[in-house]
Enzyme design. Structure first.
Site, PDB file in Angstrom:
ATOM      1  CE  LYS A  34      -8.350   4.404   4.174  1.00  0.00           C
ATOM      2  NZ  LYS A  34      -6.897   4.462   4.303  1.00  0.00           N
ATOM      3  NE  ARG A  93      -3.601   2.974  10.714  1.00  0.00           N
ATOM      4  CZ  ARG A  93      -3.091   2.915   9.503  1.00  0.00           C
ATOM      5  NH1 ARG A  93      -2.666   4.001   8.915  1.00  0.00           N
ATOM      6  NH2 ARG A  93      -3.018   1.768   8.874  1.00  0.00           N
ATOM      7  NE  ARG A 114      -5.964  -4.921   0.296  1.00  0.00           N
ATOM      8  CZ  ARG A 114      -5.897  -3.937   1.184  1.00  0.00           C
ATOM      9  NH1 ARG A 114      -6.513  -2.793   0.957  1.00  0.00           N
ATOM     10  NH2 ARG A 114      -5.233  -4.094   2.297  1.00  0.00           N
ATOM     11  NE  ARG A 156      -1.480  -4.819   2.843  1.00  0.00           N
ATOM     12  CZ  ARG A 156      -1.759  -3.604   3.329  1.00  0.00           C
ATOM     13  NH1 ARG A 156      -1.954  -2.592   2.512  1.00  0.00           N
ATOM     14  NH2 ARG A 156      -1.847  -3.406   4.617  1.00  0.00           N
ATOM     15  NE  ARG A 197      -4.870  -4.817   7.914  1.00  0.00           N
ATOM     16  CZ  ARG A 197      -5.100  -5.291   6.683  1.00  0.00           C
ATOM     17  NH1 ARG A 197      -5.214  -6.589   6.484  1.00  0.00           N
ATOM     18  NH2 ARG A 197      -5.230  -4.479   5.683  1.00  0.00           N
TER      19      ARG A 197
HETATM   20  P1  AMP Z   1      -0.582   1.241   6.021  1.00  0.00           P
HETATM   21  O1  AMP Z   1       0.281   1.273   4.782  1.00  0.00           O
HETATM   22  O2  AMP Z   1      -1.546   2.403   6.118  1.00  0.00           O
HETATM   23  O3  AMP Z   1      -1.275  -0.099   6.194  1.00  0.00           O
HETATM   24  O4  AMP Z   1       0.403   1.414   7.274  1.00  0.00           O
HETATM   25  C1  AMP Z   1       1.492   0.530   7.483  1.00  0.00           C
HETATM   26  C2  AMP Z   1       2.082   0.742   8.875  1.00  0.00           C
HETATM   27  O5  AMP Z   1       2.512   2.095   9.014  1.00  0.00           O
HETATM   28  C3  AMP Z   1       1.109   0.531  10.023  1.00  0.00           C
HETATM   29  O6  AMP Z   1       1.059  -0.828  10.410  1.00  0.00           O
HETATM   30  C4  AMP Z   1       1.739   1.384  11.112  1.00  0.00           C
HETATM   31  O7  AMP Z   1       2.858   0.737  11.672  1.00  0.00           O
HETATM   32  C5  AMP Z   1       2.246   2.571  10.325  1.00  0.00           C
HETATM   33  N1  AMP Z   1       1.234   3.660  10.228  1.00  0.00           N
HETATM   34  C6  AMP Z   1       0.608   4.099   9.098  1.00  0.00           C
HETATM   35  N2  AMP Z   1      -0.221   5.123   9.369  1.00  0.00           N
HETATM   36  C7  AMP Z   1      -0.123   5.332  10.707  1.00  0.00           C
HETATM   37  C8  AMP Z   1      -0.730   6.248  11.614  1.00  0.00           C
HETATM   38  N3  AMP Z   1      -1.634   7.168  11.203  1.00  0.00           N
HETATM   39  N4  AMP Z   1      -0.384   6.173  12.925  1.00  0.00           N
HETATM   40  C9  AMP Z   1       0.525   5.285  13.367  1.00  0.00           C
HETATM   41  N5  AMP Z   1       1.132   4.393  12.575  1.00  0.00           N
HETATM   42  C10 AMP Z   1       0.822   4.404  11.250  1.00  0.00           C
END
Ligand code: AMP
Length: 231
Positions: free
Chosen positions: A13, A88, A127, A160, A171
């Site tokens: 993505k 999400r 990754r 990560r 996840r």
């Molecule tokens: P990511 O970089 O997309 O893995 O997001 C890292 C963190 O940001 C997640 O673990 C959430 O705490 C927060 N986060 C990112 N996108 C969202 C979303 N659409 N809704 C709620 N929390 C989000």
């Protein structure tokens, strides 16, 4: 044109968002990155989001929506936005639709990168991310020229902390139980573009481009990232 990218962790993505943003002059907005920037800048939204973010919980919908809407309102000359990581879940999708409508905007397309769980597990276990800018590489499917070093900025690569087998499984469970519901949601609005995400980066990009904007697709607007020129 305002596009949402739906895809599990490891579906490609982020890479597709970057390519589409360049090819279509869309502003890329990754919710995770917006949150990290707000937290680093210690803005009111960042301060409110930090405890949730630090626990690895989802940040409350309204906070993320505000950040996304702010990005939508400040397009910096782009012709629209491309969202990565938001929405999400259905509640976020509905709230986003309502808020965008109130701002005279709308989501025009939702692209779903369809990749089976077994392939995602395999990809995620290989990754690595660069320290400087978070560029994503994969020892199996997208290796760097020099092992352990980012092709773009020369910084060190790391794995990560949430890319361990148990956390990856958890996840993916959340994605396939909650986020996947967005596929039907956008299909019922006639906005869904579902693509087979198991093919090469270029093949996937070309199909998305063709279906989003047939004129651009025919002209072959693919502009490879540096590492893909020789792939
Ligand atoms: P990511 O970089 O997309 O893995 O997001 C890292 C963190 O940001 C997640 O673990 C959430 O705490 C927060 N986060 C990112 N996108 C969202 C979303 N659409 N809704 C709620 N929390 C989000």
């Amino acid at each position: 044109m305002n596009v949402i990218l739906i895809g599990a962790q490891g579906s490609g993505k982020g890479t597709q968002a970057e390519l589409l943003a360049n090819a279509l002059r869309l502003k890329p907005s990754a919710s995770g990155e917006l949150l990290r920037a707000a937290i680093a800048a210690d803005t009111p939204a960042g301060r409110a989001a930090k405890p949730y973010y630090d626990r690895g919980d989802l940040v409350p919908d309204q906070l993320v929506i505000e950040l996304i809407l702010d990005a939508v309102r400040h397009l910096d000359g782009a012709r629209g936005i491309i969202l990565d990581g938001f929405p999400r879940n259905l509640a976020q999708a509905r709230a986003l639709d309502a808020e965008m409508e109130a701002s005279g905007e709308r989501i025009t397309d939702a692209v779903y990168l369809d990749v089976p769980r077994n392939i995602l597990l395999d990809r995620l276990s290989g990754r690595y991310v660069c320290r400087a800018h978070g560029h994503v590489w994969n020892i199996k499917t997208r290796p760097t020229r020099v092992p352990g070093i980012c092709d773009y900025d020369g910084s060190e690569l790391y794995q990560r902390s949430d890319d361990t087998p148990e956390k990856i499984g958890h996840r993916l469970d959340i994605f396939f139980s909650e986020t996947i519901q967005l596929v039907d949601y956008y299909a019922s609005q006639g906005k869904l573009i579902q693509v087979d995400g198991t093919r090469s980066v270029e093949q996937v990009h070309q199909e998305i481009l063709q279906r989003l904007d047939p004129n651009l697709g025919r002209q072959g607007a693919f502009s490879p990232l540096p590492d893909e020129r020789s792939a």
